[in-house]
Scaffold this motif. Structure first.
Motif, PDB file in Angstrom:
ATOM      1  N   VAL A 201     -40.922 -37.510  61.094  1.00  0.00           N
ATOM      2  CA  VAL A 201     -40.300 -36.305  61.640  1.00  0.00           C
ATOM      3  C   VAL A 201     -39.888 -36.620  63.072  1.00  0.00           C
ATOM      4  O   VAL A 201     -40.680 -37.167  63.856  1.00  0.00           O
ATOM      5  CB  VAL A 201     -41.262 -35.102  61.604  1.00  0.00           C
TER       6      VAL A 201
ATOM      7  N   VAL B 176     -31.175 -29.122  60.586  1.00  0.00           N
ATOM      8  CA  VAL B 176     -32.054 -30.186  60.118  1.00  0.00           C
ATOM      9  C   VAL B 176     -31.262 -31.159  59.269  1.00  0.00           C
ATOM     10  O   VAL B 176     -30.455 -30.754  58.434  1.00  0.00           O
ATOM     11  CB  VAL B 176     -33.212 -29.592  59.281  1.00  0.00           C
TER      12      VAL B 176
ATOM     13  N   SER C  49     -32.084 -34.111  56.627  1.00  0.00           N
ATOM     14  CA  SER C  49     -33.160 -34.692  55.836  1.00  0.00           C
ATOM     15  C   SER C  49     -32.570 -35.803  54.985  1.00  0.00           C
ATOM     16  O   SER C  49     -31.592 -35.589  54.264  1.00  0.00           O
ATOM     17  CB  SER C  49     -33.774 -33.602  54.945  1.00  0.00           C
TER      18      SER C  49
ATOM     19  N   VAL D   3     -37.000 -36.642  58.414  1.00  0.00           N
ATOM     20  CA  VAL D   3     -36.630 -35.254  58.696  1.00  0.00           C
ATOM     21  C   VAL D   3     -36.324 -35.192  60.184  1.00  0.00           C
ATOM     22  O   VAL D   3     -37.200 -35.459  61.010  1.00  0.00           O
ATOM     23  CB  VAL D   3     -37.767 -34.275  58.323  1.00  0.00           C
TER      24      VAL D   3
END
Length: 152
Positions: free
Chosen positions: A7, A70, A72, A90
């Motif tokens: 992340v 975001v 991903s 992510v």
């Protein structure tokens, strides 16, 4: 197969039709431009991550003005001894505004150069795909905050 989740948080800083970018090495060592930002440390808030990373990589202090969305992405690759890694990245993309500091290059970090690049010149730069994803989110500002990669 090893599973890995990463992340990270990145900033899109645009001023006077220029985008703030940092340059670092691709896996093959070729220099490529990327958004300033990086991986979250355990327990760190993504907001704090991107503010810290931008200052480390560019010398600028920024104020985050919004969460753009975001990105991903999942892919498989081979590591040493033929081991396959199922990697899921992510990436949270924030819009930022420079509020202090001075442009400088990172010393002893993951990047070697920070610079403002004309938005019109970005398509001609050797860059990571996240630059395009971030610019698409910045331009389109989709209500769901999700970047959809083109097929192909």
């Amino acid at each position: 197969m090893r599973k890995k989740l990463r992340v990270a948080a990145y900033a899109i800083c645009v001023r006077d039709d220029q985008l703030l970018l940092a340059r670092g090495p691709a896996p093959d060592g070729t220099p490529e431009w990327m958004l300033p930002g990086g991986g979250m440390e355990h327990g760190e808030d993504p907001y704090d991550t991107v503010v810290r990373e931008v200052e480390e990589e560019t010398g600028y202090r920024i104020e985050l003005t919004g969460l753009l969305g975001v990105d991903s992405r999942r892919h498989h690759f081979r590591r040493g001894f033929g081991r396959t890694v199922d990697h899921h990245g992510v990436r949270l993309l924030y819009e930022g505004r420079v509020v202090g500091g001075e442009l400088r290059n990172e010393v002893g970090g993951s990047t070697d150069l920070a610079a403002w690049q004309d938005l019109s010149a970005v398509p001609g730069l050797t860059r990571v795909g996240l630059v395009d994803a971030g610019l698409a989110l910045w331009r389109q500002r989709p209500a769901a905050g999700r970047f959809t990669r083109p097929e192909g």
